[in-house]
Design a protein around this motif. Structure first.
Motif, PDB file in Angstrom:
ATOM      1  N   LYS A 127      39.057  60.068  24.471  1.00 29.33           N
ATOM      2  CA  LYS A 127      39.511  60.194  23.304  1.00 29.33           C
ATOM      3  C   LYS A 127      40.533  59.710  22.363  1.00 29.33           C
ATOM      4  N   GLY A 128      41.076  59.233  23.485  1.00 29.30           N
ATOM      5  CA  GLY A 128      42.582  57.757  23.627  1.00 29.30           C
ATOM      6  C   GLY A 128      42.256  57.129  22.249  1.00 29.30           C
ATOM      7  N   ASN A 129      40.787  56.102  22.916  1.00 30.45           N
ATOM      8  CA  ASN A 129      40.309  55.242  22.152  1.00 30.45           C
ATOM      9  C   ASN A 129      39.998  55.550  21.026  1.00 30.45           C
ATOM     10  N   ASP A 130      39.162  57.014  20.204  1.00 34.96           N
ATOM     11  CA  ASP A 130      38.638  56.792  18.781  1.00 34.96           C
ATOM     12  C   ASP A 130      40.077  57.568  18.253  1.00 34.96           C
ATOM     13  N   ARG A 131      41.201  58.594  18.733  1.00 37.63           N
ATOM     14  CA  ARG A 131      42.737  58.578  17.949  1.00 37.63           C
ATOM     15  C   ARG A 131      43.298  57.420  17.860  1.00 37.63           C
ATOM     16  N   MET A 132      43.121  56.319  19.047  1.00 36.42           N
ATOM     17  CA  MET A 132      43.891  54.810  18.516  1.00 36.42           C
ATOM     18  C   MET A 132      43.026  54.331  17.502  1.00 36.42           C
ATOM     19  N   GLN A 133      41.644  54.496  17.034  1.00 32.05           N
ATOM     20  CA  GLN A 133      41.346  54.178  15.872  1.00 32.05           C
ATOM     21  C   GLN A 133      41.470  54.910  14.387  1.00 32.05           C
ATOM     22  N   ALA A 134      41.868  56.300  14.370  1.00 30.95           N
ATOM     23  CA  ALA A 134      42.324  56.684  13.832  1.00 30.95           C
ATOM     24  C   ALA A 134      43.534  55.856  12.670  1.00 30.95           C
ATOM     25  N   LEU A 135      44.302  56.055  14.451  1.00 35.87           N
ATOM     26  CA  LEU A 135      45.627  55.686  14.172  1.00 35.87           C
ATOM     27  C   LEU A 135      45.501  54.241  13.290  1.00 35.87           C
ATOM     28  N   LEU A 136      45.009  53.194  13.959  1.00 35.67           N
ATOM     29  CA  LEU A 136      45.102  51.723  13.208  1.00 35.67           C
ATOM     30  C   LEU A 136      44.219  51.572  11.803  1.00 35.67           C
ATOM     31  N   ALA A 137      43.901  52.258  11.401  1.00 35.22           N
ATOM     32  CA  ALA A 137      43.313  52.788  10.116  1.00 35.22           C
ATOM     33  C   ALA A 137      43.479  53.314   9.253  1.00 35.22           C
TER      34      ALA A 137
END
Ligand SMILES: [Cu+2]
Length: 141
Positions: A127-137
């Motif tokens: 989920k770290g990957n998913d969450r970081m994608q959202a933060l980058l967006a």
């Protein structure tokens, strides 16, 4: 416009006393009920500012994410349950994570200054990957 921006930047750099320290708490659960989070998980700060990662709750640490630092910026690794203060001089994006809870989404992102481009994502688990994608967006939007 460029002249104004340069002037403002010049004024800012001439007054280092304005540098701020921002707090990021390490939590087991936030007000919204999300588990294992940095609060806030996304910050926009000025070059020269610092961030203190506060072990408000136990079993967390704060460390930089490999491949998510600006050129020339230093990585950092906080110990578990350690309060650590990091200063950010180099403009750009800095990814950070809690190593024990990375896969549960305990990651964050700091934007320093006014960088041109949002970086690609570094290596993160679960989920770290998913969450970081959202933060980058969020950072790019
Ligand atoms: Cu954690």
């Amino acid at each position: 416009m460029r002249l104004t921006a340069t002037l403002v930047l010049g004024l800012f750099m001439a007054t280092p006393a304005l540098a701020e320290t921002h707090l990021v708490q390490m939590l087991n659960r936030d007000a919204a009920g999300d588990m294992m989070v940095f609060e806030p998980a996304y910050l926009e700060i000025a070059p020269g500012d610092s961030v203190t990662f506060v072990p408000t709750e136990r079993s967390h640490n704060a460390e930089s994410v490999d491949d998510m630092l600006p050129e020339g910026a230093e990585s950092w690794v906080g110990k578990r349950d350690e309060e650590i203060t990091v200063s950010f001089d180099q403009p750009g994006y800095y990814g950070f994570k809690c190593k024990p809870h990375e896969a549960m989404g305990m990651v964050g992102l700091i934007r320093v200054g006014d960088p041109d481009t949002v970086p690609g994502i570094g290596k993160l688990r679960g989920k770290g990957n998913d969450r970081m994608q959202a933060l980058l967006a969020q950072a790019g939007g």
